[in-house]
Design a protein around this motif. Structure first.
Motif, PDB file in Angstrom:
ATOM      1  N   THR A 260     -27.185 -29.265  25.573  1.00  0.00           N
ATOM      2  CA  THR A 260     -28.139 -28.967  26.647  1.00  0.00           C
ATOM      3  C   THR A 260     -28.817 -30.237  27.161  1.00  0.00           C
ATOM      4  OG1 THR A 260     -28.538 -26.817  25.605  1.00  0.00           O
ATOM      5  CG2 THR A 260     -30.108 -27.536  27.276  1.00  0.00           C
ATOM      6  N   TYR A 261     -29.133 -31.149  26.239  1.00  0.00           N
ATOM      7  CA  TYR A 261     -29.799 -32.404  26.600  1.00  0.00           C
ATOM      8  C   TYR A 261     -28.901 -33.567  26.166  1.00  0.00           C
ATOM      9  CZ  TYR A 261     -33.821 -29.255  26.785  1.00  0.00           C
ATOM     10  OH  TYR A 261     -34.666 -28.220  27.063  1.00  0.00           O
ATOM     11  N   PRO A 262     -27.916 -33.935  26.996  1.00  0.00           N
ATOM     12  CA  PRO A 262     -26.956 -34.979  26.584  1.00  0.00           C
ATOM     13  C   PRO A 262     -27.604 -36.326  26.289  1.00  0.00           C
ATOM     14  CG  PRO A 262     -26.182 -33.786  28.535  1.00  0.00           C
ATOM     15  CD  PRO A 262     -27.600 -33.388  28.321  1.00  0.00           C
ATOM     16  N   GLY A 263     -28.722 -36.615  26.899  1.00  0.00           N
ATOM     17  CA  GLY A 263     -29.368 -37.897  26.661  1.00  0.00           C
ATOM     18  C   GLY A 263     -30.042 -37.999  25.313  1.00  0.00           C
ATOM     19  N   ASP A 264     -30.217 -36.861  24.623  1.00  0.00           N
ATOM     20  CA  ASP A 264     -30.909 -36.855  23.332  1.00  0.00           C
ATOM     21  C   ASP A 264     -29.955 -36.603  22.172  1.00  0.00           C
ATOM     22  OD1 ASP A 264     -33.204 -37.297  24.697  1.00  0.00           O
ATOM     23  OD2 ASP A 264     -34.015 -35.274  24.483  1.00  0.00           O
ATOM     24  N   VAL A 265     -28.681 -36.878  22.340  1.00  0.00           N
ATOM     25  CA  VAL A 265     -27.716 -36.611  21.274  1.00  0.00           C
ATOM     26  C   VAL A 265     -28.033 -37.430  20.023  1.00  0.00           C
ATOM     27  CG1 VAL A 265     -25.296 -36.822  20.612  1.00  0.00           C
ATOM     28  CG2 VAL A 265     -25.891 -35.897  22.852  1.00  0.00           C
ATOM     29  N   VAL A 266     -28.262 -38.725  20.202  1.00  0.00           N
ATOM     30  CA  VAL A 266     -28.521 -39.593  19.046  1.00  0.00           C
ATOM     31  C   VAL A 266     -29.831 -39.223  18.352  1.00  0.00           C
ATOM     32  CG1 VAL A 266     -28.937 -41.975  18.328  1.00  0.00           C
ATOM     33  CG2 VAL A 266     -27.115 -41.459  19.950  1.00  0.00           C
ATOM     34  N   PRO A 267     -30.952 -39.038  19.067  1.00  0.00           N
ATOM     35  CA  PRO A 267     -32.171 -38.609  18.360  1.00  0.00           C
ATOM     36  C   PRO A 267     -31.999 -37.279  17.632  1.00  0.00           C
ATOM     37  CG  PRO A 267     -32.705 -39.388  20.552  1.00  0.00           C
ATOM     38  CD  PRO A 267     -31.223 -39.314  20.489  1.00  0.00           C
ATOM     39  N   LEU A 268     -31.271 -36.341  18.212  1.00  0.00           N
ATOM     40  CA  LEU A 268     -31.056 -35.056  17.546  1.00  0.00           C
ATOM     41  C   LEU A 268     -30.218 -35.224  16.278  1.00  0.00           C
ATOM     42  CD1 LEU A 268     -30.462 -32.827  20.687  1.00  0.00           C
ATOM     43  CD2 LEU A 268     -32.293 -32.530  18.998  1.00  0.00           C
ATOM     44  N   LEU A 269     -29.207 -36.069  16.331  1.00  0.00           N
ATOM     45  CA  LEU A 269     -28.421 -36.336  15.120  1.00  0.00           C
ATOM     46  C   LEU A 269     -29.269 -37.019  14.051  1.00  0.00           C
ATOM     47  CD1 LEU A 269     -25.007 -37.524  16.626  1.00  0.00           C
ATOM     48  CD2 LEU A 269     -25.510 -35.334  15.526  1.00  0.00           C
ATOM     49  N   MET A 270     -30.164 -37.890  14.464  1.00  0.00           N
ATOM     50  CA  MET A 270     -31.069 -38.522  13.504  1.00  0.00           C
ATOM     51  C   MET A 270     -32.034 -37.502  12.901  1.00  0.00           C
ATOM     52  SD  MET A 270     -30.117 -41.651  13.344  1.00  0.00           S
ATOM     53  CE  MET A 270     -31.495 -42.423  12.504  1.00  0.00           C
ATOM     54  N   VAL A 271     -32.442 -36.520  13.690  1.00  0.00           N
ATOM     55  CA  VAL A 271     -33.295 -35.449  13.169  1.00  0.00           C
ATOM     56  C   VAL A 271     -32.558 -34.664  12.087  1.00  0.00           C
ATOM     57  CG1 VAL A 271     -34.359 -33.242  13.767  1.00  0.00           C
ATOM     58  CG2 VAL A 271     -34.757 -35.246  15.195  1.00  0.00           C
ATOM     59  N   ALA A 272     -31.312 -34.287  12.369  1.00  0.00           N
ATOM     60  CA  ALA A 272     -30.524 -33.558  11.369  1.00  0.00           C
ATOM     61  C   ALA A 272     -30.317 -34.407  10.116  1.00  0.00           C
ATOM     62  CB  ALA A 272     -29.173 -33.156  11.965  1.00  0.00           C
ATOM     63  N   THR A 273     -30.041 -35.687  10.299  1.00  0.00           N
ATOM     64  CA  THR A 273     -29.851 -36.579   9.148  1.00  0.00           C
ATOM     65  C   THR A 273     -31.115 -36.656   8.303  1.00  0.00           C
ATOM     66  OG1 THR A 273     -28.261 -37.893  10.417  1.00  0.00           O
ATOM     67  CG2 THR A 273     -29.228 -38.922   8.474  1.00  0.00           C
ATOM     68  N   ALA A 274     -32.256 -36.786   8.949  1.00  0.00           N
ATOM     69  CA  ALA A 274     -33.519 -36.887   8.213  1.00  0.00           C
ATOM     70  C   ALA A 274     -33.798 -35.626   7.417  1.00  0.00           C
ATOM     71  CB  ALA A 274     -34.668 -37.172   9.186  1.00  0.00           C
ATOM     72  N   TRP A 275     -33.553 -34.446   8.023  1.00  0.00           N
ATOM     73  CA  TRP A 275     -33.815 -33.201   7.292  1.00  0.00           C
ATOM     74  C   TRP A 275     -32.844 -33.023   6.128  1.00  0.00           C
ATOM     75  CZ3 TRP A 275     -38.053 -30.876   6.936  1.00  0.00           C
ATOM     76  CH2 TRP A 275     -38.928 -30.731   8.019  1.00  0.00           C
ATOM     77  N   TYR A 276     -31.583 -33.378   6.303  1.00  0.00           N
ATOM     78  CA  TYR A 276     -30.635 -33.287   5.191  1.00  0.00           C
ATOM     79  C   TYR A 276     -31.016 -34.258   4.075  1.00  0.00           C
ATOM     80  CZ  TYR A 276     -27.370 -30.263   7.691  1.00  0.00           C
ATOM     81  OH  TYR A 276     -26.781 -29.196   8.341  1.00  0.00           O
ATOM     82  N   LEU A 277     -31.508 -35.437   4.438  1.00  0.00           N
ATOM     83  CA  LEU A 277     -31.965 -36.386   3.421  1.00  0.00           C
ATOM     84  C   LEU A 277     -33.151 -35.821   2.643  1.00  0.00           C
ATOM     85  CD1 LEU A 277     -31.727 -39.814   5.292  1.00  0.00           C
ATOM     86  CD2 LEU A 277     -30.390 -39.086   3.308  1.00  0.00           C
ATOM     87  N   LEU A 278     -34.083 -35.181   3.342  1.00  0.00           N
ATOM     88  CA  LEU A 278     -35.236 -34.593   2.667  1.00  0.00           C
ATOM     89  C   LEU A 278     -34.818 -33.466   1.727  1.00  0.00           C
ATOM     90  CD1 LEU A 278     -37.842 -34.515   5.587  1.00  0.00           C
ATOM     91  CD2 LEU A 278     -37.839 -36.019   3.591  1.00  0.00           C
ATOM     92  N   LEU A 279     -33.906 -32.614   2.170  1.00  0.00           N
ATOM     93  CA  LEU A 279     -33.463 -31.501   1.330  1.00  0.00           C
ATOM     94  C   LEU A 279     -32.750 -31.995   0.076  1.00  0.00           C
ATOM     95  CD1 LEU A 279     -32.128 -28.976   4.018  1.00  0.00           C
ATOM     96  CD2 LEU A 279     -34.311 -28.933   2.813  1.00  0.00           C
ATOM     97  N   THR A 280     -31.814 -32.913   0.242  1.00  0.00           N
ATOM     98  CA  THR A 280     -31.074 -33.404  -0.925  1.00  0.00           C
ATOM     99  C   THR A 280     -31.975 -34.223  -1.850  1.00  0.00           C
ATOM    100  OG1 THR A 280     -30.345 -35.300   0.410  1.00  0.00           O
ATOM    101  CG2 THR A 280     -28.876 -33.401   0.283  1.00  0.00           C
ATOM    102  N   SER A 281     -32.966 -34.922  -1.289  1.00  0.00           N
ATOM    103  CA  SER A 281     -33.901 -35.670  -2.132  1.00  0.00           C
ATOM    104  C   SER A 281     -34.762 -34.728  -2.965  1.00  0.00           C
ATOM    105  CB  SER A 281     -34.790 -36.568  -1.269  1.00  0.00           C
ATOM    106  OG  SER A 281     -34.015 -37.502  -0.547  1.00  0.00           O
ATOM    107  N   ALA A 282     -35.186 -33.612  -2.367  1.00  0.00           N
ATOM    108  CA  ALA A 282     -35.960 -32.632  -3.122  1.00  0.00           C
ATOM    109  C   ALA A 282     -35.137 -32.049  -4.269  1.00  0.00           C
ATOM    110  CB  ALA A 282     -36.442 -31.517  -2.192  1.00  0.00           C
ATOM    111  N   VAL A 283     -33.866 -31.770  -4.014  1.00  0.00           N
ATOM    112  CA  VAL A 283     -32.992 -31.266  -5.079  1.00  0.00           C
ATOM    113  C   VAL A 283     -32.809 -32.317  -6.174  1.00  0.00           C
ATOM    114  CG1 VAL A 283     -30.655 -30.468  -5.592  1.00  0.00           C
ATOM    115  CG2 VAL A 283     -31.810 -29.671  -3.541  1.00  0.00           C
TER     116      VAL A 283
END
Length: 327
Positions: A260-283
């Motif tokens: 939907t927002y092609p200009g925000d692809v990289v920030p959105l991927l960084m958001v997903a990366t950050a949340w996955y890092l937080l989840l795996t770090s908590a585990v």
């Protein structure tokens, strides 16, 4: 007759006159061995880390302002909740299935052994994305499911298209795949217990159930916990594949927003990366304390927790500063 070197006093220690105490040798300062290679490697690593961090912070391509905008958006948090729900249900069901499969592999009966081995072989050999897509199109093969007498009349019928929601397909697919790997983790942990423990418990006349709960399982968990938590981290990352069965998890939301927002692809991927890092770090943090709990009795002393290490380091630094101030 010559004196042995070990029994004789050195010239520096021999008294100059009879009856006087021996003179101790002058104290020498012990200097640590110089290791220039270690310092060179440390400097190179620090320079590389500094360059990477500088590039992350200063590169405008990452658009950190857009990252902050998307990080806590309701759509992203909704996808995160779906990821947590799918991962939690799949982990519980997969571990339960893995325990049953592991016990089947260790059974004395050839039928459970053969069925467990075939299941493990099949699902470890099939890619997870193939399993999910196959379940997504399962209604094309079986439109209804029924319970009844084998090869006879059925008593209850289910409409498969109503039961197979996107969440159900994702949880079932991940659980089936996870059970195959969890079975080998559990089986390896049970086999790691020394055979002498089984023989000693049997010689004491302990019941088989009590023997398993109180003797075998606590020792097996020392091997099962780190391996299964590693598998659990892989499961959290594998939830990103449920996007291909139309379930909008964290990765699915990011992918949709990126379209939907092609200009925000990289920030959105960084958001997903950050949340996955937080989840795996908590585990990983939970894994540390669980391993520490089951290490009781296996080591002479439990390793200190990060908080205990920080307190010890602060106490040592304070003692050093007081000593220098006194001098």
């Amino acid at each position: 007759m010559s004196e042995s070197p070990g029994a004789a006093l050195s010239l520096a220690e021999r008294p100059s006159h009879p009856g006087e105490a021996p003179v101790p040798p002058p104290a020498r300062r012990v200097r640590p061995r110089r290791r220039p290679g270690r310092w060179i490697v440390t400097a190179v690593v620090l320079v590389l880390v500094a360059q990477i961090l500088h590039g992350l912070v200063t590169n405008p391509f990452y658009q950190w302002d857009r990252f902050r905008y998307w990080f806590l958006r309701p759509a992203v948090l909704d996808g995160l909740l779906v990821t947590l729900e799918v991962a939690a249900l799949s982990a519980v069901l997969g571990l339960a299935g893995g325990i049953l499969l592991a016990l089947g592999r260790l059974s004395a009966s050839p039928v459970p052994r053969a069925v467990s081995w075939t299941y493990t072989w099949l699902f470890r050999s099939t890619p997870l994305i193939v399993v999910l897509i196959f379940l997504y199109n399962f209604s094309a093969l079986y439109r209804t499911l029924s319970l009844g007498v084998p090869f006879g009349p059925s008593f209850v019928r289910f409409d498969e298209s109503r039961l197979a929601t996107d969440m159900t397909i994702a949880v079932v697919g991940l659980s089936l795949n996870e059970a195959a790997y969890a079975a080998e983790v559990v089986r390896g942990g049970l086999l790691s217990v020394d055979q002498g423990q089984h023989e000693a418990a049997s010689a004491l006349g302990l019941p088989k159930g009590y023997r398993f709960r109180r003797i075998v399982l606590p020792q097996a968990l020392r091997s099962i916990v780190p391996n299964y938590v590693n598998q659990l981290i892989g499961l959290i990352k594998s939830t990103s594949l449920v996007f291909y069965v139309s379930l909008l998890d964290l990765f699915g939301v990011v992918q949709s927003m990126g379209n939907t927002y092609p200009g925000d692809v990289v920030p959105l991927l960084m958001v997903a990366t950050a949340w996955y890092l937080l989840l795996t770090s908590a585990v990983s943090v939970v894994q540390y304390y669980v391993e520490r709990y089951y290490a009781r009795g296996a080591t002479r002393g439990l390793p200190p927790t990060p908080l205990q290490r920080a307190r010890a380091a602060a106490a040592g630094l304070g003692a050093r500063l007081r000593k220098e101030a006194a001098v």
